[in-house]
Scaffold this active site. Structure first.
Site, PDB file in Angstrom:
ATOM      1  N   LYS A 186       9.252  11.284 -30.865  1.00 26.57           N
ATOM      2  CA  LYS A 186      10.644  10.788 -30.290  1.00 26.57           C
ATOM      3  C   LYS A 186      11.743  10.980 -31.117  1.00 26.57           C
ATOM      4  CE  LYS A 186       8.651   6.656 -27.926  1.00 26.57           C
ATOM      5  NZ  LYS A 186       8.375   5.197 -27.710  1.00 26.57           N
ATOM      6  N   ARG A 206       0.042   5.494 -30.550  1.00 23.81           N
ATOM      7  CA  ARG A 206      -0.112   6.105 -29.128  1.00 23.81           C
ATOM      8  C   ARG A 206       0.500   7.340 -29.397  1.00 23.81           C
ATOM      9  NH1 ARG A 206       3.823   6.954 -25.058  1.00 23.81           N
ATOM     10  NH2 ARG A 206       2.786   6.976 -22.962  1.00 23.81           N
TER      11      ARG A 206
END
Length: 269
Positions: free
Chosen positions: A211, A245
């Site tokens: 991210k 995740r």
């Protein structure tokens, strides 16, 4: 939790696994690499991503669940649409991972009478607008926890057992890239709802893989953030995350094995 995006426009791997055969091969590879859960997503939730029509999301997701349900691994579906939830559960999904925290009309009803796990995520705004302007909080950790407490209470009041529920502070979803995301990571245990006396804490899912919060401190593009993603996963595990995740399963599993060995040796000492 291995990420299986069957979308053409996800921020990191968009289009790579949109074809069903490619998606199945990627799922098989993640299982060989040590994934404990496969998280299937049929709609990109990157900032600014357009919504996907219901029929299209179902066409992407349901055949994969039907093919993978006998693979002896829990299957998660990343969706906020109640109809996708219903059909995914009917097809054999084990967990619903909802970025909207089951706030869409009909979402609670869609999962209430099943036995599936539920992951409740915090998001400020919505994917199309969540990173526009400057996301604002009084105290990001307190605000996220308050939101998650309210959503968990709603689910439990609907008759959903607390043992089915996990929570996700929503890294990157309506947060200032560095300020909010790293405050949440640093204080990860405090983002979860406070359990009643004697009850277990709600499991925390942490999803930071590739991210922009990692790019902001490393200067690297999404595809070059593997090392940073592993570091973030280890930081999350150190702070109590029950699930991480990730896109890069093999590398993260190796890092977690080393971290766990150090943790266990510390406890023995």
């Amino acid at each position: 939790m291995g990420i299986l995006n069957v979308t053409p426009d996800s921020f990191s791997d968009g289009g790579r696994f949109a074809a069903r055969g490619d998606a199945l091969r990627q799922a098989e590879q993640m299982l060989m690499d040590g994934a404990d859960i496969i998280d299937i997503g049929g709609e990109s939730t990157r900032p600014g991503a357009p919504p996907v029509p219901l029929d299209e999301e179902l066409e992407r997701v349901i055949p994969l669940i039907e093919t993978l349900r006998d693979a002896n691994v829990p299957l998660s579906v990343d969706t906020y649409k109640p109809q996708v939830m219903r059909e995914a559960l009917a097809a054999g999904a084990d967990l619903i991972n909802d970025i909207w925290g089951f706030r869409q009309e009909g979402a609670v009803d869609a999962v209430r009478d099943s036995r599936c796990g539920l992951c409740v995520m915090h998001m400020l705004g919505e994917p199309q607008t969540m990173q526009r302007g400057e996301p604002s909080y009084g105290d990001v950790v307190d605000d996220v926890r308050t939101f998650l407490e309210a959503r968990v209470s709603t689910l439990m009041e609907a008759g959903i057992a607390r043992e089915r529920i996990s929570v996700d502070p929503g890294f990157g979803f309506g947060k200032a890239v560095v300020e909010h995301n790293y405050a949440l990571l640093a204080q990860l245990p405090q983002t979860a709802p406070r359990p009643p006396a004697g009850a277990r804490a709600f499991p925390i899912l942490a999803g930071m893989s590739r991210k922009s919060m990692l790019g902001a401190v490393t200067g690297r593009a999404a595809q070059e953030r593997v090392t940073a993603s592993i570091a973030a996963a280890v930081c999350a595990a150190e702070r109590g995350a029950a699930i991480v995740r990730v896109h890069d399963v093999a590398q993260t599993v190796d890092a977690m094995k080393v971290w766990a060995a150090v943790r266990d040796a510390t406890r023995r000492g």
